[in-house]
Design an enzyme around this catalytic site. Structure first.
Site, PDB file in Angstrom:
ATOM      1  N   ARG A 119       0.819  -1.223   0.000  1.00 26.28           N
ATOM      2  CA  ARG A 119       0.000   0.000   0.000  1.00 26.28           C
ATOM      3  C   ARG A 119       0.854   1.277   0.000  1.00 26.28           C
ATOM      4  O   ARG A 119       0.492   2.287   0.572  1.00 26.28           O
ATOM      5  CB  ARG A 119      -0.985   0.012   1.189  1.00 26.28           C
ATOM      6  CG  ARG A 119      -2.122  -1.008   1.011  1.00 26.28           C
ATOM      7  CD  ARG A 119      -2.959  -1.162   2.240  1.00 26.28           C
ATOM      8  NE  ARG A 119      -2.202  -1.775   3.325  1.00 26.28           N
ATOM      9  CZ  ARG A 119      -1.948  -3.085   3.410  1.00 26.28           C
ATOM     10  NH1 ARG A 119      -2.386  -3.913   2.497  1.00 26.28           N
ATOM     11  NH2 ARG A 119      -1.234  -3.573   4.416  1.00 26.28           N
TER      12      ARG A 119
ATOM     13  N   ASN B 235     -10.280  -5.632  -5.569  1.00 25.57           N
ATOM     14  CA  ASN B 235      -9.294  -4.572  -5.339  1.00 25.57           C
ATOM     15  C   ASN B 235      -8.203  -4.609  -6.401  1.00 25.57           C
ATOM     16  O   ASN B 235      -7.785  -3.571  -6.913  1.00 25.57           O
ATOM     17  CB  ASN B 235      -8.661  -4.710  -3.949  1.00 25.57           C
ATOM     18  CG  ASN B 235      -9.620  -4.280  -2.861  1.00 25.57           C
ATOM     19  OD1 ASN B 235     -10.527  -3.485  -3.116  1.00 25.57           O
ATOM     20  ND2 ASN B 235      -9.446  -4.815  -1.660  1.00 25.57           N
TER      21      ASN B 235
ATOM     22  N   TYR C 231      -5.755  -2.564 -11.432  1.00 27.04           N
ATOM     23  CA  TYR C 231      -5.273  -2.786 -12.799  1.00 27.04           C
ATOM     24  C   TYR C 231      -6.006  -1.881 -13.790  1.00 27.04           C
ATOM     25  O   TYR C 231      -5.406  -1.382 -14.743  1.00 27.04           O
ATOM     26  CB  TYR C 231      -5.439  -4.255 -13.190  1.00 27.04           C
ATOM     27  CG  TYR C 231      -4.557  -5.203 -12.398  1.00 27.04           C
ATOM     28  CD1 TYR C 231      -3.265  -4.828 -12.024  1.00 27.04           C
ATOM     29  CD2 TYR C 231      -5.001  -6.471 -12.032  1.00 27.04           C
ATOM     30  CE1 TYR C 231      -2.450  -5.686 -11.300  1.00 27.04           C
ATOM     31  CE2 TYR C 231      -4.192  -7.343 -11.306  1.00 27.04           C
ATOM     32  CZ  TYR C 231      -2.917  -6.940 -10.940  1.00 27.04           C
ATOM     33  OH  TYR C 231      -2.118  -7.795 -10.225  1.00 27.04           O
TER      34      TYR C 231
END
Lengths: 240, 240
Positions: free
Chosen positions: A166, A199, A204
């Site tokens: 993250r 997610n 993507y």
């Protein structure tokens, strides 16, 4: 008659004290080579645990060493980029990790909190530089589009270690592959994603990828594949 | 005391007259090379028409020639097997089409009807043997499984010309790739199929393949890919 310009806004000194302290994280993407097999092996097994597919993962250090990096030319076969992190700057003139085919990509992140990495000792870079830790990898290789009559890259794995997630490192690895594809005049970068991983799909799509809903991957492996060993050209299988 | 063996069954002569006449079709699978680019180009465009994707097919003879067969080692990069057919036997000692890396696979089919191929002149084999026509091709290249720590093959295209369909040639081409994978100690053969193509899915499952329902192909191409050309390592894209 020109109107007097308003004075520039100033930030009151007391507000500055509330701003979060920034912790720089220096990152480098470089080509992996044989000496990196031990950390790549550890990351492949962490990835298998993450995907709950440990039972399907039979990779060992020797089997990886025997099948990766045997060619002199990266990008023509199986290729690995490592992303490494350090709390101190990489030497700007460092020749470490430099391969004539790829100039390492450096980027400095400013984090709100320092990285806490309980496994840093297990993931020390093979370059032996001080305080350089391997944070993730991407494994890719050429594919080919007959419609475009051009090669592309297929990404088999993209993995960032838990302590470094993250923070954009996955995007940096994927971008590095895409940039390399463009530099080589290639037409596509492709990979697969699990349909329930919303997610990842969102990520993507933000990267500019199309998720192809109609295609299904077919896989011939294990005993079903081995069965073809004995099928000669003349007896073969039953025709359908 | 041994019982007398029953006489062997005999086929009454009049029944033989009702048996269909057999038309032999001699087939050969061999490695393609540069001189085969023109027929490969024609087949790629026929495939695009068949898939109703002609608008996406920009392959030309020069672009294919520039990107295929540039390496000396088949199987290490983009590889094409051609399947050729003839109504007369291939010379058994023929060295034509022989590459040290692959011994051509011969098989004789017995057809109920002769092949009617209105395009045979356009698909004459580059080997210049009499009456040898290119009937189909498969294009494949190595991929890699980190879990197995082994290479495999990915099949990008499998195509059989219309006059030669439903005679087992597609299965022969796919079997040839599977057999080559086993011979090289590879772990997998993979390809993709459209989810609505139930006949193809049935065929692949009969071949022993698993159709993976959960995976989706992601593709970064065109302008979205070109956008990465300008993303440097230091400015990059916004982190997420």
């Amino acid at each position: 008659m020109a109107a007097a310009a308003p004075p520039p806004p100033t930030v009151p000194a007391e507000l500055n004290m509330d701003l979060p302290t920034s912790y720089p994280l220096f990152t480098r993407i470089r080509l992996a080579a044989k000496p990196d097999v031990p950390v790549i092996h550890k990351m492949i097994h962490q990835m298998a645990v993450f995907e709950r597919l440990s039972d399907q993962c039979s990779a060992t250090e020797p089997s990886l060493a025997a099948t990766l990096f045997s060619k002199n030319n990266p990008f023509e076969s199986f290729t690995v980029f490592l992303i490494e992190a350090s709390t101190t700057p990489f030497p700007s003139s460092s020749s470490t990790g430099v391969n004539h085919k790829f100039i390492p990509i450096h980027k400095t992140l400013n984090l709100d909190l320092p990285i806490s990495d309980p496994e840093s000792e297990k993931f020390t870079s093979s370059t032996m530089e001080d305080d350089v830790i391997v944070a993730g990898f991407v494994l890719f290789f050429p594919n080919y589009s007959t419609f475009l009559a051009k090669p592309g890259f297929y990404i088999e794995d993209l993995f960032v270690r838990e302590s470094y997630r993250r923070k954009g490192l996955g995007k940096m690895l994927l971008s590095a592959v895409a940039k390399q594809a463009v530099a080589m005049g290639y037409g596509r970068v492709e990979w697969v994603v699990l349909d329930w991983n919303v997610n990842a799909i969102k990520f993507y799509e933000q990267m500019g990828a199309d998720v192809m809903q109609e295609w299904r991957v077919c896989r011939l492996t294990g005993d079903a594949l081995q069965g073809y060993a004995t099928a000669s050209g003349t007896d073969g299988l039953d025709l359908i």
